[in-house]
Motif scaffolding. Structure first.
Motif, PDB file in Angstrom:
ATOM      1  N   ARG A 115     -16.514  18.181 -10.932  1.00 20.26           N
ATOM      2  CA  ARG A 115     -16.196  16.908 -10.302  1.00 20.26           C
ATOM      3  C   ARG A 115     -16.685  15.752 -11.159  1.00 20.26           C
ATOM      4  NH1 ARG A 115     -16.372  14.296  -5.432  1.00 20.26           N
ATOM      5  NH2 ARG A 115     -14.391  13.190  -5.359  1.00 20.26           N
ATOM      6  N   ARG A 117     -17.177  -2.397 -12.319  1.00 24.07           N
ATOM      7  CA  ARG A 117     -18.542  -2.843 -12.039  1.00 24.07           C
ATOM      8  C   ARG A 117     -19.297  -3.155 -13.329  1.00 24.07           C
ATOM      9  NH1 ARG A 117     -18.844   0.759  -7.467  1.00 24.07           N
ATOM     10  NH2 ARG A 117     -19.584   2.472  -8.756  1.00 24.07           N
ATOM     11  N   LEU A 120     -26.876  17.787  -5.865  1.00 26.57           N
ATOM     12  CA  LEU A 120     -26.543  17.917  -4.445  1.00 26.57           C
ATOM     13  C   LEU A 120     -25.181  18.560  -4.256  1.00 26.57           C
ATOM     14  CD1 LEU A 120     -28.029  14.600  -3.122  1.00 26.57           C
ATOM     15  CD2 LEU A 120     -28.939  16.905  -2.993  1.00 26.57           C
ATOM     16  N   GLY A 121     -24.735  19.257  -5.235  1.00 23.63           N
ATOM     17  CA  GLY A 121     -23.559  20.091  -5.045  1.00 23.63           C
ATOM     18  C   GLY A 121     -22.238  19.451  -5.396  1.00 23.63           C
ATOM     19  N   ALA A 122     -22.281  18.307  -5.999  1.00 23.85           N
ATOM     20  CA  ALA A 122     -21.009  17.674  -6.312  1.00 23.85           C
ATOM     21  C   ALA A 122     -20.208  18.505  -7.298  1.00 23.85           C
ATOM     22  CB  ALA A 122     -21.243  16.273  -6.868  1.00 23.85           C
ATOM     23  N   ASN A 135      -8.311  11.205   4.136  1.00 26.79           N
ATOM     24  CA  ASN A 135      -9.292  10.487   3.332  1.00 26.79           C
ATOM     25  C   ASN A 135      -8.591   9.972   2.079  1.00 26.79           C
ATOM     26  OD1 ASN A 135     -11.356   9.587   1.809  1.00 26.79           O
ATOM     27  ND2 ASN A 135     -12.677  11.349   2.185  1.00 26.79           N
ATOM     28  N   PRO A 136      -8.313   8.700   2.024  1.00 24.92           N
ATOM     29  CA  PRO A 136      -7.518   8.185   0.910  1.00 24.92           C
ATOM     30  C   PRO A 136      -8.231   8.219  -0.424  1.00 24.92           C
ATOM     31  CG  PRO A 136      -8.320   6.376   2.246  1.00 24.92           C
ATOM     32  CD  PRO A 136      -8.707   7.624   2.964  1.00 24.92           C
ATOM     33  N   LEU A 137      -9.458   8.598  -0.412  1.00 23.75           N
ATOM     34  CA  LEU A 137     -10.172   8.560  -1.673  1.00 23.75           C
ATOM     35  C   LEU A 137     -10.267   9.923  -2.341  1.00 23.75           C
ATOM     36  CD1 LEU A 137     -12.959   6.052  -0.810  1.00 23.75           C
ATOM     37  CD2 LEU A 137     -11.073   5.725  -2.358  1.00 23.75           C
ATOM     38  N   SER A 138      -9.579  10.904  -1.825  1.00 30.07           N
ATOM     39  CA  SER A 138      -9.623  12.193  -2.514  1.00 30.07           C
ATOM     40  C   SER A 138      -8.396  12.327  -3.384  1.00 30.07           C
ATOM     41  CB  SER A 138      -9.666  13.325  -1.488  1.00 30.07           C
ATOM     42  OG  SER A 138      -8.457  13.306  -0.753  1.00 30.07           O
ATOM     43  N   ARG A 144     -11.470   5.396  -8.003  1.00 30.51           N
ATOM     44  CA  ARG A 144     -12.928   5.371  -8.092  1.00 30.51           C
ATOM     45  C   ARG A 144     -13.361   5.018  -9.500  1.00 30.51           C
ATOM     46  NH1 ARG A 144     -14.071   9.161  -4.265  1.00 30.51           N
ATOM     47  NH2 ARG A 144     -13.024  10.711  -5.551  1.00 30.51           N
ATOM     48  N   GLN A 159      -0.556   6.428   3.326  1.00 25.32           N
ATOM     49  CA  GLN A 159      -1.747   7.280   3.209  1.00 25.32           C
ATOM     50  C   GLN A 159      -1.450   8.599   3.895  1.00 25.32           C
ATOM     51  OE1 GLN A 159      -4.166   6.615   1.415  1.00 25.32           O
ATOM     52  NE2 GLN A 159      -3.718   4.473   0.975  1.00 25.32           N
ATOM     53  N   ARG A 181     -25.756  13.608  -8.100  1.00 26.24           N
ATOM     54  CA  ARG A 181     -24.509  14.196  -7.617  1.00 26.24           C
ATOM     55  C   ARG A 181     -24.455  15.687  -7.905  1.00 26.24           C
ATOM     56  NH1 ARG A 181     -19.232  10.645  -7.729  1.00 26.24           N
ATOM     57  NH2 ARG A 181     -20.110   8.567  -7.670  1.00 26.24           N
ATOM     58  N   ASP A 205       0.831  -1.201   0.000  1.00 28.61           N
ATOM     59  CA  ASP A 205       0.000   0.000   0.000  1.00 28.61           C
ATOM     60  C   ASP A 205       0.864   1.248   0.000  1.00 28.61           C
ATOM     61  OD1 ASP A 205      -2.990  -0.839   1.904  1.00 28.61           O
ATOM     62  OD2 ASP A 205      -2.403  -1.095  -0.182  1.00 28.61           O
TER      63      ASP A 205
END
Lengths: 120, 902
Positions: free
Chosen positions: B390, B92, B384-386, B74-77, B85, B70, B381, B67
């Protein structure tokens, strides 16, 4: 729930692996330590999910990083005296993810029942 | 062994931070587990338990080490998060992702390999400094643009021109290489002026280059070797300089070796000094090639103007030899690689690009369809302000991943395609270029850094182009509109775009497939070659008696009589060999191009330098009978047609039809006699066309004369003793005999050190000719198959998507009484309407392609009437099948669909 640009989206975490769901369920109602999670999962899943120490900590580590689970202080009514044990509980984000996933699975079930091949 | 201690030890494998955090706790858990599980467990179970625990630790250790640290909470930003993502959301939908990657990968890979081929053969050019300055010279007169340069003219040009840094002459050499412990070999070599090396700007790898002193009269014979010979014969012995080699029966001292990759002028392997003894050659005689380097800054046009001036001056000074003669200048590469080849590989690239375009269209429609399906999710998204930015970033991340994966697939495919071309195409004889079948030394087809960058760039552009539309729509999306369940407006627009895409796909596919069809027919026509001849079991070998250096009178075979005797001795030796059933000596190998010699019709003015020439082969009578040729008229050559008897000839059907108005036997033509002057010869028979022009067959006329009557000197070479030096021997042996060995034996006995080369069989030759068409045919087969696949996917995707969009409408129809099969028919019909429009457009595309792309086809006209209808029919049925599958699903839609508010 407010979706802001920096916050992760619950939908990013689904579908949850079965074993991960079990772990999250295990810490959902009250904080537990590692061994406690193992016992709870084995009991609740009744043999359908197999969980060992190694995998448990792998998943825990990742859940901690993702923010779905947090470490909490030892509850006052300590169950045992082993100082090395750490306790874990479901984080708010984890709760959101569980809810999201729960809704998703529930919708699937409904449709399955409507189509007649999932018994109620 | 205490499991507790073992576990504690194993925990030390964890990396520092992980160990600090988890080790104690894991130890505690393990101990608790062990205490619970151990009592009552069998030894086996205990061992398994411990093993599992240890494996778990190892797994955690590996994962922790792999890995990234980190650094963010937040590792997903961030960018990495975006990509992860995007990877997840693509994973999927595996069908979609895989289809995109495969489609684009195929398009990119095919384009990249075609590009590598074009780059390696045409664009890369000569490996010399400022290669565009190198010019090849010939002479031209009223009828021909390809007359050889004469030594006198070369010297005069050098003195008089103002546009070139230098000019150098060279000529091909037949080099027989002899060493005591190996069989002799014939090597392609060149007699070349020493100044050529300075002109080209090359240095030797070992030793020195040829120098002007080597060209002086009486200088010791020297040779400059190429890398391949050094490797093959001397295993790169560093002490090669100074060694002596027997070249054409004469000892030569090696002065140096050229670096690998140098094989000037085309694929030569050694270089000998060229001595221009102007005193012993008349003006207008002799044959050379010449190369020159332009002065810095001058162009070919200016050089041509300069040489027009020089040629005029020479014509005035020496009218007998130079009247009407001009200098013909061509870029060096253009001289050796003709336009046919260049246009073929460019066409390959164009076709591949069309396939890529097809793939991009496919991907575009797939992305569009997916975009519409995901519209709801994106809308949530956004609303709701995404942030639109983005959303666009997410889509762009997906595009980047798809482009990357396609690039990997494309690179792998390109590697295979390039490797195949380099392997097959590099074999001499595959491509019939301007100077024969040898592979030019400056060709270098490989997948290198530049090609890979190309792959990456093309993938990026393709994905960007295909994905642009959905991204833009995502940015402009009005969330309210998307959230409403009534999405008819947006989906109608999407539908229109998707339909347009399918039409374009169809049109492109027609274009690619029609070219593929033409190539395919070409390859099929190849099977006609050799029909009617008995080709099996005949071995072929070439024998070359050594060239004598200019002016040398000694040496075996220096005079014509000794050479004539050699051939008749050889014939006798072969006839007496018990292993040989039948043999024939001649100057032609079946299916390979036959050299031309002058001829004239009796009514032409008696001009020995007359403009006509024709493929002329000297063969023994057995040559025809071995191959099973029977005369169409008259007779074949016979043993009675000897040196002293009446000159006779047998012509082929094309010659008869073109020059003799359909009746040949008994007519006379003028053919070169023993002195070179044309004399009368009687035509005694007509044979069918036997591919005297190789398989290209642009000049199918041919004349066969008795080998016994050969020996007319031709104006070949700066050496005037070329006649009767080469011949090919066709041998059929008895069962199980090794005829190659028999031939070598016979030649060795008669003339030790003279090599036998080019050993193969007539069947092999037949297989090798047409290799070029098969190579291209293979590529186009792949193009065609990929295009067909794309069309299949494209039509299927469109119909499936539109059926999905119109579920409600279909449900209503069913509720109103429309039955299953009718629904299916309706869906298929709508799809086929689209297909037909696409095919109509495609027909126009195909016509345009066939007329504007010049293809090298074998016996197939570009306007072949069968190919396009066949392609249209194939694509129509493909479209029908592709539409049928989702249509059948549509047929099963229930009326309840009408009620769903999706």
């Amino acid at each position: 729930m407010i979706l802001d640009p920096l916050r992760p989206n619950p939908s990013d975490f689904v579908p949850l692996k079965a074993v991960v769901m079990e772990i999250l369920l295990a810490v959902a109602d009250r904080p537990r330590h590692g061994y406690g999670i193992l016992q709870e999962v084995r009991e609740a899943a009744a043999g359908s999910i197999r969980l060992d120490t190694g995998p448990l900590y792998r998943h825990l580590r990742r859940l901690l990083e993702q923010g779905l689970v947090v470490e909490v202080d030892r509850p006052v009514e300590g169950e045992d005296d082993d100082e090395r044990r750490r306790y874990y509980a479901l984080a708010p984000l984890g709760r959101e993810v569980m809810e999201f996933e729960g809704r998703r699975l529930s919708a699937l079930l409904d449709r399955g029942r409507a189509l007649g091949f999932l018994s109620s | 062994m205490d499991p507790i201690r073992l576990y504690r030890w194993a925990l030390r494998l964890l990396p520092g931070p992980v160990r600090d955090r988890f080790a104690d706790e894991m130890q505690a858990t393990f101990e608790a587990e062990w205490r619970a599980a151990a009592p009552g467990a069998t030894s086996v179970h205990k061992v398994l338990f411990v093993a599992r625990a240890l494996t778990g630790v190892a797994h955690l250790a590996i994962e922790a080490r792999m890995d990234r640290p980190q650094t963010r909470a937040n590792p997903l930003s961030g960018l990495w998060g975006d990509l992860r993502r995007a990877a997840r959301s693509l994973a999927r939908e595996p069908t979609f992702s895989l289809t995109v990657v495969v489609a684009l990968g195929l398009g990119v890979g095919l384009t990249a390999s075609s590009y590598s081929i074009v780059r390696g053969t045409i664009l890369r050019g000569l490996p010399f400094e400022r290669p565009q300055e190198l010019v090849h010279f010939e002479r031209g007169d009223a009828e021909s643009e390809s007359l050889p340069v004469t030594p006198h003219d070369l010297v005069d040009w050098r003195a008089a021109n103002r546009s070139f840094v230098d000019l150098a002459g060279y000529t091909e050499a037949v080099v027989n290489l002899t060493a005591p412990d190996r069989p002799s070999e014939r090597v392609y070599g060149s007699y070349i002026e020493a100044r050529a090396f300075g002109l080209l700007g090359v240095e030797p790898a070992v030793g020195r280059l040829l120098s002007e002193s080597d060209e002086r009269d009486g200088a010791p014979p020297v040779v400059l070797l190429g890398d391949r010979v050094w490797q093959r014969w001397f295993e790169r012995d560093p002490g090669i300089v100074g060694r002596s080699l027997r070249i054409n029966d004469e000892p030569h001292v090696v002065v140096g070796v050229m670096p690998p990759g140098f094989a000037f002028p085309l694929s030569e392997e050694m270089w000998l000094p060229l001595r221009l003894d102007l005193a012993s050659i008349a003006r207008g005689e002799g044959r050379l090639d010449a190369v020159g380097r332009l002065r810095l800054g001058l162009g070919l046009d200016e050089a041509r103007a300069d040489f027009a001036r020089v040629s005029t001056g020479l014509a005035e000074a020496y009218p007998a030899s130079n009247a009407g003669i001009r200098a013909v200048l061509r870029a060096y590469v253009d001289e050796y690689v003709d336009d046919d080849f260049a246009s073929m590989v460019w066409t390959l690239l164009i076709a591949a690009s069309l396939v890529l375009l097809l793939a991009s269209f496919n991907v575009a429609s797939l992305l569009l369809a997916r975009g519409t399906t995901r519209a709801g999710e994106l809308a949530v998204r956004v609303s709701l302000g995404a942030g639109r930015w983005r959303v666009a970033r997410h889509l762009a991340s997906e595009a980047v991943l798809l482009a990357g994966a396609s690039a990997v697939v494309g690179a792998a495919l390109a590697w295979v395609g390039v490797g195949w071309f380099a392997g097959r195409g590099a074999r001499p004889g595959t491509f019939q270029l301007a100077h024969g079948g040898d592979v030019p030394f400056w060709w270098d087809v490989r997948l290198d850094g530049a090609s890979l960058i190309f792959v990456l760039a093309v993938s990026g552009v393709a994905v960007a182009g295909a994905g642009l539309l959905p991204i833009l729509r995502g940015l402009r999306a009005n969330p309210n509109q998307l959230l409403r369940s009534d999405t008819r407006g947006a989906s109608a627009r999407t539908g229109a775009i998707a339909r347009a895409v399918v039409v374009l796909q169809m049109a492109l596919a027609v274009g690619v497939l029609s070219v593929a069809g033409l190539m395919g027919r070409s390859v099929l026509q190849l099977s006609d070659v050799g029909r009617g001849l008995e080709t099996s079991g005949i071995a072929v070998g070439s024998v070359a008696l050594p060239d004598a250096r200019l002016g040398a009178d000694e040496g075996r075979f220096a005079d014509r009589e000794s050479r004539r005797r050699f051939w008749s001795d050889l014939r006798r030796a072969l006839a007496e060999d018990p292993e040989v059933e039948v043999a024939a000596i001649g100057t032609a190998v079946p299916f390979l191009r036959v050299a031309h010699a002058p001829f004239a019709l009796p009514d032409d003015e008696a001009d020995p330098d007359g403009p006509r020439d024709v493929a002329t082969a000297f063969v023994e009578p057995a040559w025809f009978t071995m191959l099973g040729v029977t005369p169409l008229e008259g007779r074949l050559l016979a043993d009675s047609d000897r040196g002293g008897s009446e000159p006779v000839a047998v012509v082929n059907a094309s010659f008869r039809d073109r020059w003799l108005d359909g009746s040949a036997v008994g007519r006379v033509v003028r053919l070169p006699g023993p002195t070179g002057a044309l004399q009368l010869a009687r035509v005694v028979g007509v044979v069918p066309d036997l591919w005297v022009d190789g398989i290209r067959d642009e000049e199918p006329e041919g004349v066969y004369r008795p080998f016994a009557q050969a020996g007319a000197p031709n104006r070949s070479g700066i050496f005037d003793r070329r006649e009767l030096r080469y011949a090919q021997v066709l041998v059929r042996g008895i069962e199980g005999a090794s005829v190659h060995a028999a031939l070598r034996r016979a030649v060795d006995r008669l003339a030790p050190g003279v090599p036998v080369y080019g050993l193969s069989t007539v069947d092999d030759t037949l297989r090798r000719v047409g290799g070029e068409y098969r190579l291209y045919g293979m590529y186009y087969l792949v193009f065609g198959a990929v295009s067909l696949f794309m069309v299949l996917v494209g039509v299927y995707g469109l119909v499936a998507y539109s059926v999905g969009q119109r579920r409600r409408e279909i449900g209503i129809r069913v509720a109103l009484g429309c039955r299953g099969p009718e629904v299916v028919a309706m869906v298929v019909r709508r799809a086929l309407n689209l297909v037909v429009v696409g095919l109509g457009l495609g027909w126009v595309v195909a016509l345009w392609m066939q007329s504007s792309l010049s293809l090298v086809l074998y016996r197939v006209e570009p306007g072949d009437p069968w190919v396009v209808p066949a392609v249209l029919a194939l694509l129509f049925s493909t479209g029908a099948v592709a539409a049928l599958i989702p249509a059948l699903r549509a047929g099963r839609v229930e009326p309840s669909e009408a009620m769903r508010r999706d």
